[in-house]
Design a protein around this motif. Structure first.
Motif, mmCIF file in Angstrom:
data_model
loop_
_atom_site.group_PDB
_atom_site.id
_atom_site.type_symbol
_atom_site.label_atom_id
_atom_site.label_comp_id
_atom_site.label_asym_id
_atom_site.label_seq_id
_atom_site.Cartn_x
_atom_site.Cartn_y
_atom_site.Cartn_z
ATOM 1 N N LEU A 44 -7.315 0.248 4.788
ATOM 2 C CA LEU A 44 -6.720 -0.059 3.046
ATOM 3 C C LEU A 44 -8.559 0.561 2.548
ATOM 4 O O LEU A 44 -9.436 -0.456 2.738
ATOM 5 C CB LEU A 44 -6.411 -0.372 2.405
ATOM 6 C CG LEU A 44 -5.141 -1.335 3.508
ATOM 7 C CD1 LEU A 44 -4.103 -2.070 2.936
ATOM 8 C CD2 LEU A 44 -4.041 0.169 3.111
ATOM 9 N N TYR A 45 -8.588 1.356 1.724
ATOM 10 C CA TYR A 45 -9.757 1.202 -0.012
ATOM 11 C C TYR A 45 -10.294 0.490 -0.319
ATOM 12 O O TYR A 45 -8.615 0.087 -1.482
ATOM 13 C CB TYR A 45 -9.331 2.510 -0.853
ATOM 14 C CG TYR A 45 -11.245 2.805 -1.677
ATOM 15 C CD1 TYR A 45 -11.627 3.831 -0.699
ATOM 16 C CD2 TYR A 45 -10.794 2.385 -2.899
ATOM 17 C CE1 TYR A 45 -13.139 3.636 -1.572
ATOM 18 C CE2 TYR A 45 -11.877 2.721 -3.950
ATOM 19 C CZ TYR A 45 -12.777 3.664 -2.969
ATOM 20 O OH TYR A 45 -13.852 3.718 -3.494
ATOM 21 N N ASN A 46 -10.731 -0.424 -0.748
ATOM 22 C CA ASN A 46 -10.718 -1.618 -1.853
ATOM 23 C C ASN A 46 -12.335 -1.565 -2.046
ATOM 24 O O ASN A 46 -13.214 -0.803 -1.890
ATOM 25 C CB ASN A 46 -10.327 -2.605 -1.144
ATOM 26 C CG ASN A 46 -11.247 -2.995 0.262
ATOM 27 O OD1 ASN A 46 -12.147 -3.202 0.382
ATOM 28 N ND2 ASN A 46 -10.863 -3.853 1.633
ATOM 29 N N ASP A 49 -1.675 7.491 -0.228
ATOM 30 C CA ASP A 49 -2.668 8.090 -0.237
ATOM 31 C C ASP A 49 -3.912 6.690 -0.163
ATOM 32 O O ASP A 49 -5.220 6.857 -0.965
ATOM 33 C CB ASP A 49 -2.665 9.055 -1.489
ATOM 34 C CG ASP A 49 -2.439 7.650 -2.303
ATOM 35 O OD1 ASP A 49 -1.905 6.472 -2.335
ATOM 36 O OD2 ASP A 49 -2.348 7.824 -4.108
ATOM 37 N N MET A 50 -4.005 5.726 -0.338
ATOM 38 C CA MET A 50 -4.499 4.152 0.355
ATOM 39 C C MET A 50 -5.284 3.727 0.946
ATOM 40 O O MET A 50 -5.750 2.983 1.238
ATOM 41 C CB MET A 50 -3.668 3.049 0.182
ATOM 42 C CG MET A 50 -3.051 3.514 -1.788
ATOM 43 S SD MET A 50 -2.200 2.289 -2.332
ATOM 44 C CE MET A 50 -3.699 0.316 -2.379
ATOM 45 N N THR A 51 -5.644 5.201 2.004
ATOM 46 C CA THR A 51 -5.422 4.591 3.660
ATOM 47 C C THR A 51 -7.746 6.125 3.449
ATOM 48 O O THR A 51 -7.033 6.978 2.877
ATOM 49 C CB THR A 51 -5.538 4.953 4.554
ATOM 50 O OG1 THR A 51 -5.626 6.154 4.765
ATOM 51 C CG2 THR A 51 -4.026 3.874 4.612
ATOM 52 N N ALA A 109 1.130 -1.520 0.167
ATOM 53 C CA ALA A 109 0.082 0.104 -0.065
ATOM 54 C C ALA A 109 1.222 1.191 0.112
ATOM 55 O O ALA A 109 2.166 0.984 0.755
ATOM 56 C CB ALA A 109 -1.065 -0.142 1.239
ATOM 57 N N LYS A 110 0.512 2.199 -0.633
ATOM 58 C CA LYS A 110 1.126 3.458 -0.523
ATOM 59 C C LYS A 110 0.299 4.643 0.473
ATOM 60 O O LYS A 110 -0.565 4.092 1.106
ATOM 61 C CB LYS A 110 0.761 4.141 -2.013
ATOM 62 C CG LYS A 110 1.279 3.009 -2.905
ATOM 63 C CD LYS A 110 2.996 2.796 -3.041
ATOM 64 C CE LYS A 110 3.016 2.484 -4.073
ATOM 65 N NZ LYS A 110 4.660 1.601 -4.119
#
Length: 313
Positions: free
Chosen positions: A240-242, A214-216, A211-212
């Motif tokens: 985490l966005y999914n 900006d991915m939350t 993850a990076k």
């Protein structure tokens, strides 16, 4: 030093739903020189006692020895109509844990009083250390002045997992609390944006490593998917966005989201399962043991103190 994940694999069904701590992990942190906590979470009193037994065994302690770990409780679970809060709290206290963490409840004062009364009745030589997370100066002053807690934990908006979305960034929060506390107030620890230890599954850990920054996202999507919607007003979770989050945001039927989420948990699919994560996730780069993490943190602290002392000369 940030960027490390503990590599212990959770032996309990359901850990991949988001559980990130247990008795063995807590004991390994303590054995490495830190102070380990395990989450009571959604466990029964019997399950919690088993986790504490695992910790005691790893640390080679007898049943009567003080257990140098802490237990964290979601206080709203103690306040549920069907809960047995005395049994849940006593499961930890009877096992001589050294600390209890209380978070996200409407009646924390009552549970703090229960712990203090327990210590007095059992004439504990060393009272239980009580930790309470706070997300504002007002909360910190109540916990310090009225509840007389031992340790405040400032939880910033960057923090992974559940917290108050209205919380300021960690640096601002800690600075404001320290400025407001009276002299001689409790110590303040910082939480939020840190990335060190976890009992997550291999799939979840790999997702964190990949993850990076900006991915939350802050969301209640995973609580809808799991049916865990009893949090106090203003609390949501950062993860985490999914596609679970995306489906909820797009208005997909909740039952459909639940079915896909459960399948993702079974299959270890990071694009569906829950991975709580703070904004510091981009610093996570590799997986190491809890003991290695604690030693690296200690070495890093000593190095930074050395540099700071040299600058002050």
């Amino acid at each position: 030093m940030l960027g490390r994940l503990h590599s212990y694999k959770c032996p309990h069904r359901g850990c991949s739903n988001g559980g990130a701590s247990g008795g063995l992990l807590a004991a390994q942190v303590t054995a490495g020189g830190g102070f380990g906590f395990l989450a009571a979470g959604y466990r029964s009193a019997a399950s919690l006692i088993n986790e504490l037994s695992l910790a005691r065994g790893l640390l080679h302690l007898t049943p009567s020895d003080p257990l140098p770990i802490g237990v964290g409780y979601l206080a709203w679970q103690l306040e549920e109509p069907t809960a047995n809060p005395e049994a849940l709290l006593s499961a930890a206290l009877d096992n001589h844990v050294q600390a209890i963490w209380l978070a996200f409840g409407n009646n924390l004062k009552e549970w703090i009083k229960f712990i203090r009364n327990y210590d007095a009745q059992h004439k504990r030589a060393r009272p239980t250390t009580i930790f309470v997370p706070v997300s504002s100066v007002e909360e910190a002053l109540v916990a310090s002045d009225e509840w007389k807690v031992d340790v405040l934990v400032a939880q910033g908006n960057e923090s992974g997992g559940h917290g108050y979305g209205s919380a300021p960034p960690l640096f601002t929060l800690v600075s404001s609390i320290l400025a407001a506390l009276p002299k001689g107030g409790p110590p303040v620890l910082a939480a939020g944006g840190l990335a060190t230890e976890s009992l997550y599954s291999d799939a979840q850990k790999k997702a964190l490593v990949a993850a990076k920054h900006d991915m939350t996202v802050r969301t209640m999507a995973f609580d809808h998917a799991r049916g865990t919607l009893h949090w106090p007003a203003g609390v949501d979770g950062r993860g985490l966005y999914n596609h679970t989050v995306k489906d909820m945001d797009n208005g997909v039927d909740v039952e459909t989201v639940k079915v896909k989420f459960e399948a993702g948990v079974r299959d270890g699919d990071p694009d569906r399962m829950l991975v709580w994560s703070g904004m510091g996730v981009g610093l996570v780069s590799e997986i190491k043991s809890a003991e290695e993490v604690i030693h690296e943190l200690g070495d890093d602290i000593l190095q930074r103190l050395k540099v700071a002392s040299e600058l002050a000369r």
